[in-house]
Write an enzyme that holds these catalytic residues in place. Structure first.
Site, PDB file in Angstrom:
ATOM      1  N   LYS A   1       0.859  -1.233   0.038  1.00 11.47           N
ATOM      2  CA  LYS A   1       0.097   0.058  -0.169  1.00 11.47           C
ATOM      3  C   LYS A   1       0.909   1.391   0.190  1.00 11.47           C
ATOM      4  CE  LYS A   1      -2.191  -0.902   3.752  1.00 11.47           C
ATOM      5  NZ  LYS A   1      -1.730  -2.173   4.313  1.00 11.47           N
TER       6      LYS A   1
ATOM      7  N   ARG B   1     -10.020   0.495   8.305  1.00 14.82           N
ATOM      8  CA  ARG B   1      -9.398  -0.755   8.780  1.00 14.82           C
ATOM      9  C   ARG B   1     -10.356  -1.680   9.297  1.00 14.82           C
ATOM     10  NH1 ARG B   1      -3.475   0.369   8.753  1.00 14.82           N
ATOM     11  NH2 ARG B   1      -2.292  -1.470   9.285  1.00 14.82           N
TER      12      ARG B   1
ATOM     13  N   ARG C   1      11.599  -5.562   5.050  1.00 17.41           N
ATOM     14  CA  ARG C   1      11.416  -4.054   4.739  1.00 17.41           C
ATOM     15  C   ARG C   1      12.290  -3.149   5.960  1.00 17.41           C
ATOM     16  NH1 ARG C   1       5.244  -2.540   5.067  1.00 17.41           N
ATOM     17  NH2 ARG C   1       5.065  -3.298   7.599  1.00 17.41           N
TER      18      ARG C   1
ATOM     19  N   ARG D   1      11.071  -1.353  11.309  1.00 12.78           N
ATOM     20  CA  ARG D   1      10.097  -0.812  12.152  1.00 12.78           C
ATOM     21  C   ARG D   1       9.908  -1.725  13.491  1.00 12.78           C
ATOM     22  NH1 ARG D   1       4.908   0.092   8.426  1.00 12.78           N
ATOM     23  NH2 ARG D   1       3.960  -0.803  10.399  1.00 12.78           N
TER      24      ARG D   1
ATOM     25  N   ARG E   1      -0.783  -8.924  13.500  1.00  9.37           N
ATOM     26  CA  ARG E   1      -1.343  -7.706  12.386  1.00  9.37           C
ATOM     27  C   ARG E   1      -1.893  -8.559  11.527  1.00  9.37           C
ATOM     28  NH1 ARG E   1       3.989  -4.737  11.247  1.00  9.37           N
ATOM     29  NH2 ARG E   1       3.019  -3.644   9.766  1.00  9.37           N
TER      30      ARG E   1
HETATM   31  P1  AMP Z   1       0.428   0.510   9.286  1.00  8.78           P
HETATM   32  O1  AMP Z   1       1.761   1.468   8.894  1.00  8.78           O
HETATM   33  O2  AMP Z   1      -0.752   1.043   8.291  1.00  8.78           O
HETATM   34  O3  AMP Z   1       0.806  -0.930   8.899  1.00  8.78           O
HETATM   35  O4  AMP Z   1      -0.130   0.918  10.708  1.00  8.78           O
HETATM   36  C1  AMP Z   1       0.987   0.490  11.719  1.00  8.78           C
HETATM   37  C2  AMP Z   1       0.055   0.435  13.133  1.00  8.78           C
HETATM   38  O5  AMP Z   1      -0.652   1.564  13.063  1.00  8.78           O
HETATM   39  C3  AMP Z   1      -1.070  -0.749  12.859  1.00  8.78           C
HETATM   40  O6  AMP Z   1      -0.775  -2.018  13.129  1.00  8.78           O
HETATM   41  C4  AMP Z   1      -2.155  -0.277  14.149  1.00  8.78           C
HETATM   42  O7  AMP Z   1      -1.559  -0.435  15.378  1.00  8.78           O
HETATM   43  C5  AMP Z   1      -1.993   1.576  13.730  1.00  8.78           C
HETATM   44  N1  AMP Z   1      -2.885   1.746  12.614  1.00  8.78           N
HETATM   45  C6  AMP Z   1      -2.783   2.282  11.464  1.00  8.78           C
HETATM   46  N2  AMP Z   1      -4.008   2.594  10.736  1.00  8.78           N
HETATM   47  C7  AMP Z   1      -4.765   2.313  11.692  1.00  8.78           C
HETATM   48  C8  AMP Z   1      -6.371   2.507  11.528  1.00  8.78           C
HETATM   49  N3  AMP Z   1      -6.975   2.826  10.422  1.00  8.78           N
HETATM   50  N4  AMP Z   1      -7.110   2.048  12.843  1.00  8.78           N
HETATM   51  C9  AMP Z   1      -6.302   1.629  13.763  1.00  8.78           C
HETATM   52  N5  AMP Z   1      -5.077   1.372  13.868  1.00  8.78           N
HETATM   53  C10 AMP Z   1      -4.364   1.792  12.796  1.00  8.78           C
END
Ligand code: AMP
Length: 218
Positions: free
Chosen positions: A13, A88, A127, A164, A175
């Site tokens: 993404k 999400r 990553r 990360r 996740r």
């Molecule tokens: P990402 O970078 O999109 O993988 O997001 C990293 C982490 O941020 C996720 O594992 C969640 O803990 C939190 N997060 C990101 N976007 C959301 C969302 N829309 N709703 C809830 N938690 C989020």
């Protein structure tokens, strides 16, 4: 153009959002990036989000929705935006529909990036992010020499790459589980709204971008 990119962690993404930014000149709105910035800056919001993120769970809907409301009120989103990592779950998707209806800017398309589970785990393991410019690279797919030769636009030096903290094996498993349970149902939600377009997101980055462009042109 107002787009949602839907896909599991590691489905590309972020990478494809970056390509869309260059192609359509609309901003990427990544809730993950916004949350990581809040955590790094030690804001009250960041402190609330930190624990859930470290455990691989979703951050509270109200926190994320507040952030999205603020971000979509900024003028650069007037010509469109790419939502990366949001919504999400169903509650977030419904709240987004309401918010966009209020401002008279409904979604144009939701693109699902489909990647096999084993490939997701592999991609996440490789990553890395540059701590200075934020560029995300993959050690498994980038040629090591090309990567070493690349200069960080912020420092002019080689990128300083880190992993990360939530890309460790245990958190990744959680996740991916959370994605299946809470995010996957959005595929049906958007299919019913006639917004869903699914693409095979495996293979070369450029190939995936071409597929993305094709389904957006429909
Ligand atoms: P990402 O970078 O999109 O993988 O997001 C990293 C982490 O941020 C996720 O594992 C969640 O803990 C939190 N997060 C990101 N976007 C959301 C969302 N829309 N709703 C809830 N938690 C989020």
């Amino acid at each position: 153009m107002r787009i949602v990119l839907l896909g599991a962690p590691g489905s590309g993404k972020g990478t494809q959002s970056q390509w869309l930014v260059g192609r359509f000149h609309i901003p990427q709105v990544s809730t993950g990036d916004l949350l990581r910035a809040a955590v790094a800056n030690g804001t009250a919001l960041g402190l609330k989000a930190k624990e859930a993120m470290a455990a691989g769970r979703l951050v509270d809907d109200q926190i994320v929705l507040g952030m999205i409301r603020e971000r979509l009120a900024e003028p650069d989103t007037g010509q469109g935006f790419i939502l990366d990592g949001f919504p999400r779950n169903l509650a977030q998707a419904r709240a987004l529909d309401e918010l966009l209806a209020q401002i008279g800017q409904p979604l144009d398309a939701v693109v699902q990036l489909k990647v096999d589970y084993a490939e997701l785990s592999r991609r996440i393991a490789g990553r890395r992010t540059c701590s200075d410019c934020g560029r995300v690279v993959n050690l498994l797919t980038s040629a090591p020499q090309a990567l070493a030769a690349e200069r960080c636009p912020k420092t002019g030096q080689a990128h300083r790459l880190f992993q990360r903290p939530d890309d460790n094996e245990a958190t990744v498993a959680e996740r991916l589980r959370v994605y299946e349970a809470q995010t996957q149902p959005l595929v049906e939600y958007y299919r019913q709204q006639n917004l869903l377009r699914s693409i095979d997101a495996e293979g070369e980055v450029t190939e995936v971008s071409a597929r993305l462009e094709q389904v957006l042109a429909r």
